[in-house]
Design an enzyme around this catalytic site. Structure first.
Site, PDB file in Angstrom:
ATOM      1  N   TYR A 113      -3.259  -9.712  15.878  1.00  0.00           N
ATOM      2  CA  TYR A 113      -2.054  -9.151  16.696  1.00  0.00           C
ATOM      3  C   TYR A 113      -2.035 -10.048  18.051  1.00  0.00           C
ATOM      4  O   TYR A 113      -1.084  -9.897  18.606  1.00  0.00           O
ATOM      5  CB  TYR A 113      -2.340  -7.710  17.085  1.00  0.00           C
ATOM      6  CG  TYR A 113      -2.544  -6.644  15.955  1.00  0.00           C
ATOM      7  CD1 TYR A 113      -1.460  -6.240  15.306  1.00  0.00           C
ATOM      8  CD2 TYR A 113      -3.729  -6.492  15.299  1.00  0.00           C
ATOM      9  CE1 TYR A 113      -1.315  -5.542  14.250  1.00  0.00           C
ATOM     10  CE2 TYR A 113      -3.653  -5.711  14.232  1.00  0.00           C
ATOM     11  CZ  TYR A 113      -2.736  -5.236  13.728  1.00  0.00           C
ATOM     12  OH  TYR A 113      -2.675  -4.410  12.467  1.00  0.00           O
ATOM     13  N   LYS A 147     -11.989  -7.735   5.925  1.00  0.00           N
ATOM     14  CA  LYS A 147     -11.492  -7.055   6.972  1.00  0.00           C
ATOM     15  C   LYS A 147     -12.211  -5.710   7.216  1.00  0.00           C
ATOM     16  O   LYS A 147     -12.702  -4.926   6.485  1.00  0.00           O
ATOM     17  CB  LYS A 147     -10.222  -6.560   6.533  1.00  0.00           C
ATOM     18  CG  LYS A 147      -9.446  -5.373   7.263  1.00  0.00           C
ATOM     19  CD  LYS A 147      -7.998  -5.124   6.568  1.00  0.00           C
ATOM     20  CE  LYS A 147      -7.583  -4.055   7.409  1.00  0.00           C
ATOM     21  NZ  LYS A 147      -6.452  -3.465   6.786  1.00  0.00           N
ATOM     22  N   CYS A 202      -0.066   4.146   1.676  1.00  0.00           N
ATOM     23  CA  CYS A 202      -0.635   5.312   2.767  1.00  0.00           C
ATOM     24  C   CYS A 202       0.583   5.665   3.779  1.00  0.00           C
ATOM     25  O   CYS A 202       0.478   6.438   4.137  1.00  0.00           O
ATOM     26  CB  CYS A 202      -1.844   4.849   3.289  1.00  0.00           C
ATOM     27  SG  CYS A 202      -1.961   3.076   4.262  1.00  0.00           S
ATOM     28  N   GLU A 235     -16.432  -7.580  -5.354  1.00  0.00           N
ATOM     29  CA  GLU A 235     -15.218  -7.282  -5.072  1.00  0.00           C
ATOM     30  C   GLU A 235     -14.214  -8.383  -5.027  1.00  0.00           C
ATOM     31  O   GLU A 235     -13.194  -8.755  -5.512  1.00  0.00           O
ATOM     32  CB  GLU A 235     -14.952  -6.598  -3.934  1.00  0.00           C
ATOM     33  CG  GLU A 235     -15.178  -5.002  -3.738  1.00  0.00           C
ATOM     34  CD  GLU A 235     -14.069  -4.267  -4.504  1.00  0.00           C
ATOM     35  OE1 GLU A 235     -13.252  -4.929  -5.130  1.00  0.00           O
ATOM     36  OE2 GLU A 235     -14.343  -3.082  -4.576  1.00  0.00           O
ATOM     37  N   CYS A 276       0.935  -1.217  -0.144  1.00  0.00           N
ATOM     38  CA  CYS A 276       0.027   0.065  -0.089  1.00  0.00           C
ATOM     39  C   CYS A 276       0.691   1.416  -0.007  1.00  0.00           C
ATOM     40  O   CYS A 276       2.172   1.136   0.358  1.00  0.00           O
ATOM     41  CB  CYS A 276      -1.056  -0.068   1.067  1.00  0.00           C
ATOM     42  SG  CYS A 276      -2.129   1.014   0.974  1.00  0.00           S
ATOM     43  N   ARG A 297      -3.480   3.247  12.302  1.00  0.00           N
ATOM     44  CA  ARG A 297      -2.982   4.438  11.628  1.00  0.00           C
ATOM     45  C   ARG A 297      -1.947   5.263  12.464  1.00  0.00           C
ATOM     46  O   ARG A 297      -1.120   5.836  12.184  1.00  0.00           O
ATOM     47  CB  ARG A 297      -4.153   5.497  11.129  1.00  0.00           C
ATOM     48  CG  ARG A 297      -4.886   4.608   9.971  1.00  0.00           C
ATOM     49  CD  ARG A 297      -6.122   5.722   9.645  1.00  0.00           C
ATOM     50  NE  ARG A 297      -6.851   4.553   8.720  1.00  0.00           N
ATOM     51  CZ  ARG A 297      -8.032   4.973   8.290  1.00  0.00           C
ATOM     52  NH1 ARG A 297      -8.587   5.941   8.506  1.00  0.00           N
ATOM     53  NH2 ARG A 297      -8.649   3.978   7.132  1.00  0.00           N
ATOM     54  N   ARG A 322     -11.159   7.667   3.547  1.00  0.00           N
ATOM     55  CA  ARG A 322     -11.000   6.679   2.679  1.00  0.00           C
ATOM     56  C   ARG A 322     -12.183   6.204   1.809  1.00  0.00           C
ATOM     57  O   ARG A 322     -12.265   5.175   1.433  1.00  0.00           O
ATOM     58  CB  ARG A 322     -10.074   5.511   3.186  1.00  0.00           C
ATOM     59  CG  ARG A 322      -8.690   5.939   3.860  1.00  0.00           C
ATOM     60  CD  ARG A 322      -7.737   4.799   3.792  1.00  0.00           C
ATOM     61  NE  ARG A 322      -6.655   4.847   4.621  1.00  0.00           N
ATOM     62  CZ  ARG A 322      -5.611   5.520   4.708  1.00  0.00           C
ATOM     63  NH1 ARG A 322      -5.741   6.546   3.900  1.00  0.00           N
ATOM     64  NH2 ARG A 322      -4.777   5.701   5.685  1.00  0.00           N
ATOM     65  N   SER A 346      -6.582  -3.583  14.181  1.00  0.00           N
ATOM     66  CA  SER A 346      -5.995  -2.856  15.430  1.00  0.00           C
ATOM     67  C   SER A 346      -7.030  -2.486  16.566  1.00  0.00           C
ATOM     68  O   SER A 346      -6.676  -2.489  17.491  1.00  0.00           O
ATOM     69  CB  SER A 346      -5.189  -1.856  14.890  1.00  0.00           C
ATOM     70  OG  SER A 346      -6.021  -0.928  13.848  1.00  0.00           O
ATOM     71  N   LYS A 388     -12.431  -4.832   1.636  1.00  0.00           N
ATOM     72  CA  LYS A 388     -12.009  -3.934   2.978  1.00  0.00           C
ATOM     73  C   LYS A 388     -12.820  -2.692   3.121  1.00  0.00           C
ATOM     74  O   LYS A 388     -12.882  -2.048   2.141  1.00  0.00           O
ATOM     75  CB  LYS A 388     -10.331  -3.509   2.399  1.00  0.00           C
ATOM     76  CG  LYS A 388      -9.843  -2.710   3.700  1.00  0.00           C
ATOM     77  CD  LYS A 388      -8.353  -2.322   3.333  1.00  0.00           C
ATOM     78  CE  LYS A 388      -7.814  -1.347   4.548  1.00  0.00           C
ATOM     79  NZ  LYS A 388      -6.242  -0.971   4.002  1.00  0.00           N
TER      80      LYS A 388
HETATM   81  C1  PBG Z   1      -3.153   0.138   4.810  1.00  0.00           C
HETATM   82  C2  PBG Z   1      -3.570  -0.814   5.748  1.00  0.00           C
HETATM   83  C3  PBG Z   1      -4.384  -0.364   6.824  1.00  0.00           C
HETATM   84  C4  PBG Z   1      -4.545  -1.781   7.549  1.00  0.00           C
HETATM   85  C5  PBG Z   1      -3.802  -2.520   6.938  1.00  0.00           C
HETATM   86  N1  PBG Z   1      -3.361  -2.133   5.781  1.00  0.00           N
HETATM   87  C6  PBG Z   1      -4.676   0.916   7.354  1.00  0.00           C
HETATM   88  C7  PBG Z   1      -5.865   1.544   6.627  1.00  0.00           C
HETATM   89  O1  PBG Z   1      -6.439   1.257   5.598  1.00  0.00           O
HETATM   90  O2  PBG Z   1      -6.078   2.754   6.839  1.00  0.00           O
HETATM   91  C8  PBG Z   1      -5.401  -1.725   8.894  1.00  0.00           C
HETATM   92  C9  PBG Z   1      -4.934  -2.623   9.841  1.00  0.00           C
HETATM   93  C10 PBG Z   1      -5.351  -2.495  11.349  1.00  0.00           C
HETATM   94  O3  PBG Z   1      -6.126  -1.716  11.491  1.00  0.00           O
HETATM   95  O4  PBG Z   1      -4.940  -3.501  12.060  1.00  0.00           O
HETATM   96  N2  PBG Z   1      -3.731   0.584   3.761  1.00  0.00           N
END
Ligand code: PBG
Length: 327
Positions: free
Chosen positions: A312, A247, A121, A232, A119, A204, A216, A273, A194
């Site tokens: 995690y 996710k 970001c 998707e 990614c 983040r 986003r 997370s 996602k």
């Molecule tokens: C990158 C990405 C994200 C996560 C995984 N890959 C963050 C987002 O899309 O803002 C989130 C993983 C998590 O919250 O544990 N784009």
């Protein structure tokens, strides 16, 4: 009472309860997400994720060995670069954080299976998952950069790549570039489904990847939709995805079930997370039983239809399996 069916007969003791279990968790299906950053001798705790750390490359092997000893041999790597710019160029730098980390990790801990998050970001100055144009993230040029990033990860030793940006067509772009460079054997796990979720908040903070303006919603999925999840997933499979991920996990278990029934490739669920942070915060207050809550969350993902689980808590879950709490 004259009952012919008494469901309690199969709950009479631990042996029969275990015998009739409908889902079983195997450690080999667990993936641990891990943050790696520039610098040396760093193991810093992530404030909103107590018990989770950012590691510098030299401190990574100790965690990788700990995981492997616990029976968790799959990791998903996230990179935190020193330098960010408009195009996220550190994402595809031959000497970027992930590329360097992979070279060291593959040498020092070769038995672990290395998956990389692909990614932009974490690497863009604006925190969006691609390059910008006047109407948001510019889809097609971003796919090119994502493909370059994936190729650089594979050249550095990644065993599998996992695009998480939600651009249209990025799986195809990655598959084509990997194939034309001789990497037809490297699988792609697509973050196909996602959602634009508030559950990514702690991530983040951990990765320094929050968008500096806006949100986003223009590329991640609307949380109201689940039929769209099938669209998707099917698109990404047509483009060459080998594994489909959904996710977040806990608040989208209905989607895990729907997608799993519609596709014929392995299905993964990512406990993100925010799920970790909520459990940890309540556990630290003594309000919940962490091991039982974490076990129940993991089992629910498998019961919903996931074959692969990213968490995690992966190392703890492996411990619960050893202790006979789940499995
Ligand atoms: C990158 C990405 C994200 C996560 C995984 N890959 C963050 C987002 O899309 O803002 C989130 C993983 C998590 O919250 O544990 N784009």
């Amino acid at each position: 009472m004259n009952l012919l069916q008494r469901p309690r007969r199969l709950r009479g003791n631990e042996a029969v309860r275990r015998m009739v279990r409908e889902v079983r968790i195997d450690k080999s299906s667990l993936i641990y997400p891990m943050f790696v950053k520039e610098g040396s001798d760093i193991k810093e705790e992530i404030p909103s994720m107590p018990g989770q750390y950012r590691y510098s490359i030299d401190r990574m092997p100790e965690k990788l060995n700990e995981l492997a000893d616990a029976g968790v041999s799959n990791v998903m790597l996230f990179g935190i670069p020193l330098h960010k710019d408009e195009t996220g160029s550190a994402a595809f730098d031959r000497d970027g954080i992930i590329q360097k980390a992979l070279r060291v990790a593959k040498r020092e801990v070769p038995d672990v299976y290395y998956i990389t998050d692909v990614c932009m970001c974490e690497y863009t100055s604006h925190g969006h998952c691609g390059v910008l144009c006047d109407h948001g993230v510019d889809n097609d040029p971003t796919c090119g950069l994502l493909a370059k990033t994936a190729l650089s990860h594979v050249q550095a030793g990644a065993d599998m790549v996992a695009p998480s940006d939600m651009m249209d067509g990025r799986v195809l772009a990655i598959r084509n570039l990997l194939d034309s460079n001789g990497f037809t054997h490297i699988p792609i796990m697509s973050y196909a489904v996602k959602y634009a979720s508030a559950f990514y908040g702690p991530f983040r903070e951990a990765a320094g990847s929050a968008p500096s303006f806006g949100n986003r919603n223009g590329y991640q999925m609307d949380v109201h939709n689940s039929r769209e999840a099938i669209k998707e997933a099917l698109l990404d499979i047509e483009e060459g995805a080998d594994i489909i991920m959904i996710k977040p996990a806990m608040s989208f278990l209905d989607v895990v079930t729907k997608v799993r029934e519609a596709i014929h490739v392995p299905t993964a669920a990512y406990s993100v997370s925010g799920e970790y942070a909520m459990v940890k915060a309540a556990a630290l207050k003594g309000w919940i039983d962490e091991s039982r809550i974490v076990s129940e969350m993991a089992v629910s993902a498998y019961r919903a239809g996931a074959q692969i689980y990213l968490s995690y808590f992966a190392q703890e879950i492996a411990g619960y399996i050893d202790a006979g709490l789940i499995g």
